[in-house]
Write a protein that holds these residues in place. Structure first.
Motif, PDB file in Angstrom:
ATOM      1  N   ARG A 135      -0.625  -4.587   2.192  1.00  0.00           N
ATOM      2  CA  ARG A 135       0.755  -5.026   1.993  1.00  0.00           C
ATOM      3  C   ARG A 135       1.107  -6.053   3.058  1.00  0.00           C
ATOM      4  O   ARG A 135       0.882  -5.845   4.247  1.00  0.00           O
ATOM      5  CB  ARG A 135       1.719  -3.840   2.091  1.00  0.00           C
ATOM      6  N   SER A 143       2.549 -10.272  -0.362  1.00  0.00           N
ATOM      7  CA  SER A 143       1.923  -9.662  -1.537  1.00  0.00           C
ATOM      8  C   SER A 143       1.693  -8.181  -1.294  1.00  0.00           C
ATOM      9  O   SER A 143       1.762  -7.694  -0.161  1.00  0.00           O
ATOM     10  CB  SER A 143       0.573 -10.323  -1.846  1.00  0.00           C
ATOM     11  N   MET A 144       1.415  -7.489  -2.395  1.00  0.00           N
ATOM     12  CA  MET A 144       0.869  -6.138  -2.356  1.00  0.00           C
ATOM     13  C   MET A 144      -0.375  -6.170  -3.232  1.00  0.00           C
ATOM     14  O   MET A 144      -0.347  -6.699  -4.337  1.00  0.00           O
ATOM     15  CB  MET A 144       1.877  -5.112  -2.892  1.00  0.00           C
ATOM     16  N   SER A 146      -4.357  -4.161  -4.255  1.00  0.00           N
ATOM     17  CA  SER A 146      -5.303  -3.060  -4.113  1.00  0.00           C
ATOM     18  C   SER A 146      -6.654  -3.515  -4.638  1.00  0.00           C
ATOM     19  O   SER A 146      -6.731  -4.318  -5.581  1.00  0.00           O
ATOM     20  CB  SER A 146      -4.836  -1.814  -4.877  1.00  0.00           C
ATOM     21  N   VAL A 386       9.518   2.463  -2.741  1.00  0.00           N
ATOM     22  CA  VAL A 386       8.127   2.320  -3.166  1.00  0.00           C
ATOM     23  C   VAL A 386       7.765   3.462  -4.102  1.00  0.00           C
ATOM     24  O   VAL A 386       8.084   4.620  -3.831  1.00  0.00           O
ATOM     25  CB  VAL A 386       7.167   2.325  -1.959  1.00  0.00           C
ATOM     26  N   GLU A 459       7.083  -2.028  -5.156  1.00  0.00           N
ATOM     27  CA  GLU A 459       8.053  -1.944  -4.067  1.00  0.00           C
ATOM     28  C   GLU A 459       9.182  -2.920  -4.362  1.00  0.00           C
ATOM     29  O   GLU A 459       8.954  -4.128  -4.510  1.00  0.00           O
ATOM     30  CB  GLU A 459       7.414  -2.295  -2.727  1.00  0.00           C
ATOM     31  N   LEU A 466       7.186  -6.258  -5.168  1.00  0.00           N
ATOM     32  CA  LEU A 466       5.763  -6.384  -4.894  1.00  0.00           C
ATOM     33  C   LEU A 466       5.036  -5.402  -5.803  1.00  0.00           C
ATOM     34  O   LEU A 466       5.484  -4.254  -5.951  1.00  0.00           O
ATOM     35  CB  LEU A 466       5.449  -6.069  -3.430  1.00  0.00           C
TER      36      LEU A 466
END
Length: 495
Positions: A135, A143-144, A146, A386, A459, A466
């Motif tokens: 994050r 940005s976020m 994974s 979140v 989020e 995000l």
């Protein structure tokens, strides 16, 4: 209706070997089947050693946080994390002992760890999942994102990204083995495949990572898919898609690996925010054009809009479909069920923001089915701003009863509930309040049930949401071990 069984009994075979027997001679040909001696068969054995590679862990930007999480349904054995940037003789960064549930390691502020190797032994090696969650709250890299940590392989498909102005796509090739890997990279765009000479025969040294700038290899492509095939050795390939307009952030995400080209699969991990916009990418990588049917596995059932019921996909050409225009009015959450007459791969981009909000996006991909009686989502979060959602799609023809158990970061159980998922439907579950840090979720399914599981996290902030999502990837639960066959000739001259 199937219901989950009390224990976590490992149940399915996910890797298969084929043994062939050829008989010659007149005597052999005349034997009846009943008289033939019994042939030794491969034995299904539990996986007790697994390795996955996470492409990058670091906290080099202001305010940036980056955490790698790993877990499995097993409760015995160990999980450890090691940095590939240091000597193989160096100790692990983190180790999960007998009493732990999820192993986490957070990058130190201002520093980078690089690629991370996650090694599991014992029962924890079966169905291992790991992901890096990053994050960045502000700045040009806001940005976020994974990234799924995947086992090294000789063949990877990554459907997503762009090489137009304002985008920077980097392919990270990681070799966790002790011998070199040599790979070829093919980039697919709307006009067909490209095989730049500089991306053929790329050597990745042992225990190292090599970056390949896809935007430099094949510039000006609105959408791309990347195929990485190993000539020798294995690698873990990951593609990062970075977007910026001048000095303004427009999102960053890892393009998740897709299941190999197939005639039927599901795409999950698609964010379902009301303001989200979705684009589907389809590629038929073989020599034949494909006709593809796209269906929406929603909470209310399986929908098949006529506009995407028979999509023509020219061979080798990446096709983009605006789902909001071609299939308007379909309420999220949903997974996409893809059926084709020739093998295809697929990815979905979800876009958020724009206008008065900062842009952000997330990639999803063709998703593997759960390989055992359970899968762990190693990173779930739920606070005031979140929220992580689990998406569970029943891919078979039967109702499936799933049990979802949520754990806090301390390992304490904070919730458990059973749900019935009808065939062709997608259940979206938000875990209970987890206020002390990231938690995890265990999704248990009946033996033999066909289920696909993905996650996404959102989020909400003053500058727009995000988002990050994608499917959950696991290591195998069982493998077939070839039988030992005695050979009386061994030890004699000439043998």
């Amino acid at each position: 209706m199937r219901a989950p069984k009390p224990g976590l009994t490992l149940g399915v075979v996910v890797v298969s070997l084929v043994a062939g027997v050829v008989a010659t001679g007149a005597a052999s040909a005349s034997r009846t089947a009943s008289a033939a001696p019994a042939q030794a068969r491969p034995a299904a054995v539990p996986v007790t050693d697994s390795v996955v590679v996470c492409p990058s862990l670091g906290a080099t930007d202001p305010g940036m946080s980056s955490v790698v999480s790993a877990s499995s349904p097993g409760t015995t054995g160990t999980i450890e994390m090691r940095s590939l940037a240091v000597s193989a003789s160096a100790g692990p960064m983190a180790v999960l002992g007998p009493a732990g549930g999820v192993l986490r390691y957070a990058a130190k502020a201002g520093g980078g760890t690089g690629p991370v190797l996650v090694h599991a032994t014992g029962a924890r090696a079966a169905g291992l999942t790991a992901q890096v969650f990053t994050r960045v709250p502000a700045g040009v890299r806001r940005s976020m994102r994974s990234a799924a940590c995947k086992a090294p392989t000789g063949d990877t498909w990554l459907v997503g990204g762009s090489t137009v102005s304002g985008r920077r796509d980097v392919l990270y090739l990681t070799n966790a083995d002790t011998s070199p890997a040599v790979v070829d990279v093919t980039v697919y765009g709307p006009a067909g495949p490209l095989q730049p000479g500089s991306a053929q025969g790329v050597t990745v040294a042992p225990r190292s990572q090599t970056g390949v700038a896809v935007d430099a290899l094949a510039p000006g492509l609105a959408n791309v898919a990347v195929h990485v095939r190993a000539r020798s050795g294995r690698d873990a390939a990951a593609l990062q898609d970075v977007a910026a307009v001048g000095g303004t952030a427009a999102g960053i995400d890892w393009v998740p690996p897709s299941v190999p080209p197939s005639r039927s699969f599901t795409v999950t991990g698609i964010p379902s925010e009301q303001t989200a916009r979705h684009t589907l990418l389809l590629l038929a990588p073989g020599q034949d054009d494909a006709t593809v049917r796209v269906r929406f596995a929603t909470a209310d059932g399986l929908l098949s809009p006529a506009t995407v019921n028979a999509v023509d996909v020219p061979a080798g050409q990446l096709l983009a479909i605006n789902l909001d225009k071609q299939a308007p009015g379909i309420a999220s959450p949903y997974a996409l069920v893809i059926d084709a007459d020739h093998p295809v791969v697929a990815g979905v981009q979800t876009n958020e923001g724009g206008h008065a909000k900062l842009a952000e996006f997330s990639w999803a991909a063709g998703s593997p089915e759960v390989v055992g009686p359970a899968v762990v989502a190693p990173w779930v979060y739920r606070t005031g701003s979140v929220s992580t959602a689990l998406q569970v799609t029943a891919a078979g023809s039967d109702d499936v009863v799933v049990r979802v158990t949520t754990f806090a970061s301390t390992g304490t159980q904070v919730g458990q509930q059973e749900y019935t998922v009808e065939p062709g439907r997608t259940l979206q579950v938000a875990p209970g309040s987890i206020s002390l840090g990231p938690g995890s979720a265990l999704v248990e399914i009946p033996d033999g049930a066909r289920v696909v599981v993905g996650t996404y996290t959102v989020e909400n902030g003053a500058h727009g949401p995000l988002i990050a999502g994608g499917p959950l990837w696991q290591t195998p639960v069982r493998i077939l071990q070839p039988p030992a066959v005695s050979d009386p000739a061994v030890g004699f001259p000439g043998h």
